[in-house]
Design an enzyme around this catalytic site. Structure first.
Site, mmCIF file in Angstrom:
data_model
loop_
_atom_site.group_PDB
_atom_site.id
_atom_site.type_symbol
_atom_site.label_atom_id
_atom_site.label_comp_id
_atom_site.label_asym_id
_atom_site.label_seq_id
_atom_site.Cartn_x
_atom_site.Cartn_y
_atom_site.Cartn_z
ATOM 1 C CG ASP A 69 -1.864 1.117 1.257
ATOM 2 O OD1 ASP A 69 -2.560 1.275 0.248
ATOM 3 O OD2 ASP A 69 -1.905 1.859 2.236
ATOM 4 C CB THR A 102 -2.278 5.339 -1.649
ATOM 5 O OG1 THR A 102 -2.140 3.936 -1.587
ATOM 6 C CG2 THR A 102 -3.481 5.763 -0.871
ATOM 7 C CG ASP A 400 -6.425 0.043 -0.104
ATOM 8 O OD1 ASP A 400 -6.397 0.771 0.908
ATOM 9 O OD2 ASP A 400 -5.495 -0.025 -0.916
HETATM 10 P P1 ADP Z 1 -2.948 1.792 -5.732
HETATM 11 O O1 ADP Z 1 -2.370 1.914 -4.372
HETATM 12 O O2 ADP Z 1 -2.693 3.004 -6.553
HETATM 13 O O3 ADP Z 1 -4.355 1.350 -5.741
HETATM 14 P P2 ADP Z 1 -2.345 -0.805 -6.746
HETATM 15 O O4 ADP Z 1 -1.095 -1.544 -6.465
HETATM 16 O O5 ADP Z 1 -3.607 -1.229 -6.084
HETATM 17 O O6 ADP Z 1 -2.057 0.702 -6.452
HETATM 18 O O7 ADP Z 1 -2.512 -0.850 -8.320
HETATM 19 C C1 ADP Z 1 -3.604 -0.276 -8.937
HETATM 20 C C2 ADP Z 1 -3.460 -0.347 -10.428
HETATM 21 O O8 ADP Z 1 -3.440 -1.690 -10.893
HETATM 22 C C3 ADP Z 1 -4.626 0.329 -11.082
HETATM 23 O O9 ADP Z 1 -4.174 1.127 -12.142
HETATM 24 C C4 ADP Z 1 -5.462 -0.842 -11.576
HETATM 25 O O10 ADP Z 1 -6.202 -0.478 -12.710
HETATM 26 C C5 ADP Z 1 -4.429 -1.868 -11.901
HETATM 27 N N1 ADP Z 1 -4.939 -3.237 -11.841
HETATM 28 C C6 ADP Z 1 -5.463 -3.864 -10.773
HETATM 29 N N2 ADP Z 1 -5.830 -5.131 -11.091
HETATM 30 C C7 ADP Z 1 -5.536 -5.301 -12.386
HETATM 31 C C8 ADP Z 1 -5.665 -6.404 -13.303
HETATM 32 N N3 ADP Z 1 -6.200 -7.570 -12.923
HETATM 33 N N4 ADP Z 1 -5.233 -6.233 -14.577
HETATM 34 C C9 ADP Z 1 -4.686 -5.064 -14.943
HETATM 35 N N5 ADP Z 1 -4.542 -4.003 -14.131
HETATM 36 C C10 ADP Z 1 -4.954 -4.107 -12.870
HETATM 37 MG MG MG Z 2 -5.201 -0.395 -5.065
#
Ligand code: ADP
Ligand code: MG
Length: 535
Positions: A69, A102, A400
Site C-alpha cells: 500500500d 495511493t 482499501d
Molecule cells: P494503488 O495503491 O494506486 O491502488 P495498486 O497496487 O492497487 O495501487 O494498483 C492499482 C493499479 O493496478 C490500477 O491502475 C489498476 O487499474 C491496476 N490493476 C489492478 N488489477 C488489475 C488487473 N487484474 N489487470 C490489470 N490491471 C490491474
Molecule cells: Mg489499489
C-alpha cells in the site's frame, strides 16, 4: 529571515545567521525539488498493479511491516526532505479521501515532475508549465467523466460490487483469497450502509485480527468481537439473551486515595473497613442485578476480590474494554454507556441474542463474541493469518476494499483499470493540445506523456516489454475507438478491461489526477529554498 529594502526601494532578504543556512535559488531549486519528488515516486513505481512488488520496512524498534500500500510505505519511510514529505502528504490525502489509489497518485506526480524537468531544460517558465498542467488536468478530468459508465447494483445483487473490490485486492499480498475477502468487504459495507442517503459509516465496521489459523478462516460477524475474556475463568462462557450493562465508571469499592489518611490501629478497625468495602461492592452488584443486567462490561478493572465476589453472585463481567469498543458495543446492542453508577437503569441495558467466549487453537487466547444484536448495523471482520505482518497487511488491504465499496455506494460511476483510463485520457489530452496557441501547449503534451507512465509501470511490473505494449494498446484504442483497452497484467489473453472486469471508481481516478497536478504545481512554483544547513 527578514525582508528589507535598499536605498532604491529594491527588496532584499536578510538571513539571520547566514553561515548556518543553505539557500538554493531559481532553476537549481526547482531541479533539486523535482529530483527529490521523483526519488520518492521511483520507490513506489515497482509496487503498482497486480504484479507489483511489496516492500519490507523495519521500524526503529525492530517491527517489520510488509506492504504493497503506497500510503503505508511512505508513512513508514521516515523521509526528511521537505519535498519528499509533500509526496507523502499527497499519498495520505488520497488515502483519506478515497482510500485506494495511493500508489498510482504518487507515480503520476513523479511522472509529471519528470516531464516538467524536461520542459524547464528547454527554457519554459515554471508558471507556464503549471498553467499547462492545470488545463490538461481539467481536460483529463472531463474526459474521465465521458468514458465512465454507470454501474448498477442492488442490495440483493452484490456480484458487481464484489468484482470491483476484487480489482483492488488483486494487487495485494492477499490476492490468493481476494474472492472471499471482497465478498466479506461488500457484505460488511452493505450491512452498515444507508442506501437511501447513499452514505456509509465505516466506523461501524470493526476490523479485528488474531494470529493463528489461516487467511481462509477470516469471517464476517454480524456483531462485535472483543479481544477480551470473562474476568473469571469460572464464569459462564455462553450467555443467551444477554442484557448488558456498559459501564465507564469504576466498578469496585472506593479505594482510599493516596492523599487521604486512614488510621487503622486495631484488628477490629481493619475488619470494619473491609466489611464496609465488601458491603459497598455487594450493593453495586445487587443494583446491577436489580436492573436486570446479566453481563457487565466495564472500561475499568476491578481487583481479584471483587472478581471473586462477582463470580459468587453469578454476574459475569468483562473488564478493561477499550473506549472505541464500548462505543461499538453500545451501538450494536442498542444500549447506553453509563458514566455514573447511580444512573444505571433498565432502559440503558444493551441487548444481544448471544454472547459467547471462543478459544483458539492450543493457546489460552479467548475472544468475546457479541452476536444477534438488537441493532445489526455494526459488524466485525475477524481476520486470521499465519503471522502478525500478514494480518496487518490484510487489514490495510481490506481497508482499501471497504473504501472502494463505500465510494461505489456514494457514486456508482466507474472507469476501467489496467491503465486503460489513463491511456484514453492521454490520447484525449494530446489531441486537445493543438488547440492551445501558447507555450502551454508543450506542457499539455507533456501531461499526456506523463499519463502514459501508469500503463508503462503496470506493463513493466508484469514483466512485459513496456514501450511495445503501450504503443500496441494505444493504437488499438484509437483504431477500435475503445477506451477500455488496457494492460493485460495477468496474461488473461484479452486486454479489454471490460471483459476482464477490472475497474476502479471514477471519483478515485479523478481525485488522483487532481491531487497529483496540485502537488506538482506547488513544487514547480518554489524557486527559493532556505533551510538550516547541517547541524
Ligand atoms: P494503488 O495503491 O494506486 O491502488 P495498486 O497496487 O492497487 O495501487 O494498483 C492499482 C493499479 O493496478 C490500477 O491502475 C489498476 O487499474 C491496476 N490493476 C489492478 N488489477 C488489475 C488487473 N487484474 N489487470 C490489470 N490491471 C490491474
Ligand atoms: Mg489499489
Amino acid at each position: 529571515m527578514a525582508l528589507a529594502f535598499d536605498e532604491f526601494g529594491r527588496p532584499f532578504i536578510i538571513l539571520k545567521e547566514q553561515e548556518q543556512k543553505t539557500r538554493v535559488r531559481g532553476l537549481d531549486a526547482q531541479r533539486a525539488n523535482i529530483s527529490a519528488g521523483r526519488a520518492v515516486a521511483r520507490i513506489l513505481r515497482t509496487s503498482l498493479g497486480p504484479k507489483g512488488m511489496d516492500k519490507m520496512l523495519q521500524s526503529p524498534d525492530g517491527d517489520v511491516i510488509i506492504t504493497n500500500d503506497g500510503a503505508t510505505i511512505l508513512e513508514q519511510m521516515d523521509v526528511d526532505n521537505q519535498i519528499a514529505k509533500l509526496m507523502v502528504e499527497l499519498s495520505r490525502s488520497q488515502d483519506y479521501e478515497i482510500g485506494d489509489g495511493t500508489t498510482g497518485v504518487v507515480v503520476m506526480a513523479g511522472a509529471l515532475l519528470e516531464q516538467a524537468e524536461k520542459l524547464l531544460e528547454r527554457g519554459i517558465h515554471p508558471i507556464r508549465i503549471a498553467e499547462g498542467y492545470e488545463m490538461a488536468s481539467r481536460i483529463a478530468f472531463e474526459h474521465l467523466e465521458r468514458i465512465s459508465q454507470k454501474f448498477e447494483f442492488s442490495a440483493t445483487d452484490i456480484e458487481p460490487l464484489v468484482q470491483t473490490c476484487m480489482t483492488t485486492l488483486s494487487s495485494k499480498i492477499v490476492n490468493r483469497c481476494k474472492c472471499m475477502l471482497a465478498e466479506i468487504a461488500v457484505k460488511a459495507v452493505l450491512a452498515v450502509a444507508d442506501l437511501d442517503r447513499k452514505d456509509v459509516n465505516l466506523d461501524l465496521i470493526k476490523v479485528e485480527g488474531k494470529v493463528g489459523g489461516k487467511l481462509e478462516d477470516t469471517e464476517l460477524i454480524y456483531g462485535i468481537v472483543v479481544d477480551k475474556d470473562m474476568s473469571h475463568p469460572q464464569m459462564p462462557k455462553r450467555i443467551e439473551n444477554a442484557k448488558i450493562a456498559i459501564l465507564t465508571c469504576p466498578f469496585e469499592p472506593p479505594k482510599p486515595k493516596t492523599k487521604h489518611k486512614v488510621d487503622i490501629d486495631t484488628v477490629e478497625k481493619f475488619q470494619t473497613l473491609r466489611q464496609q468495602e465488601q458491603q459497598y461492592f455487594d450493593d453495586m452488584v445487587q443494583k446491577c442485578k436489580d436492573v436486570g443486567a446479566t453481563l457487565v462490561i466495564c472500561q475499568w478493572g476491578f481487583d481479584d476480590e471483587a472478581n471473586h465476589l462477582l463470580m459468587h453472585r453469578n454476574l459475569p463481567a468483562v473488564r478493561w474494554v477499550g473506549g472505541v469498543e464500548l462505543e461499538l458495543i453500545a451501538i450494536a446492542t442498542g444500549g447506553r454507556i453509563v458514566p455514573r453508577f447511580q444512573e444505571l437503569t433498565p432502559e440503558k441495558l444493551g441487548k444481544a441474542g448471544l454472547v459467547r467466549e471462543k478459544s483458539f487453537g492450543t493457546t489460552k487466547d479467548r475472544m468475546l463474541y457479541i452476536e444477534q444484536c438488537a441493532n445489526s448495523r455494526a459488524v466485525t471482520i475477524f481476520i486470521r493469518g499465519g503471522n502478525k505482518m500478514m494480518i496487518e497487511e490484510t487489514k490495510r488491504s481490506l481497508h482499501d476494499a471497504l473504501c472502494v465499496a463505500r465510494n461505489l455506494i456514494r457514486n456508482n460511476s466507474i472507469v476501467y483499470g489496467g491503465g486503460s483510463a489513463e491511456i484514453s485520457c492521454s490520447i484525449a489530452v494530446d489531441a486537445a493540445a493543438d488547440r492551445y496557441p501558447g507555450v502551454e501547449q508543450y506542457a499539455i503534451r507533456s501531461f499526456a506523456e506523463a499519463l502514459d507512465s501508469i500503463p508503462l509501470a503496470l506493463a513493466e511490473n508484469s514483466g512485459l516489454q513496456p514501450i511495445n505494449t503501450l504503443t500496441a494498446v494505444k493504437s488499438q484504442q484509437v483504431k477500435e475507438n475503445n477506451p477500455f483497452c488496457g494492460i493485460d497484467c495477468n496474461d488473461v489473453g484479452t486486454n479489454d478491461m471490460k471483459e476482464q472486469n477490472v475497474f476502479e471508481t471514477l471519483i478515485g481516478k479523478q481525485q488522483q489526477i487532481l491531487l497529483a497536478t496540485q502537488v506538482v504545481k506547488m513544487i514547480l512554483k518554489i524557486d527559493d529554498v532556505i533551510a538550516p544547513s547541517d547541524y
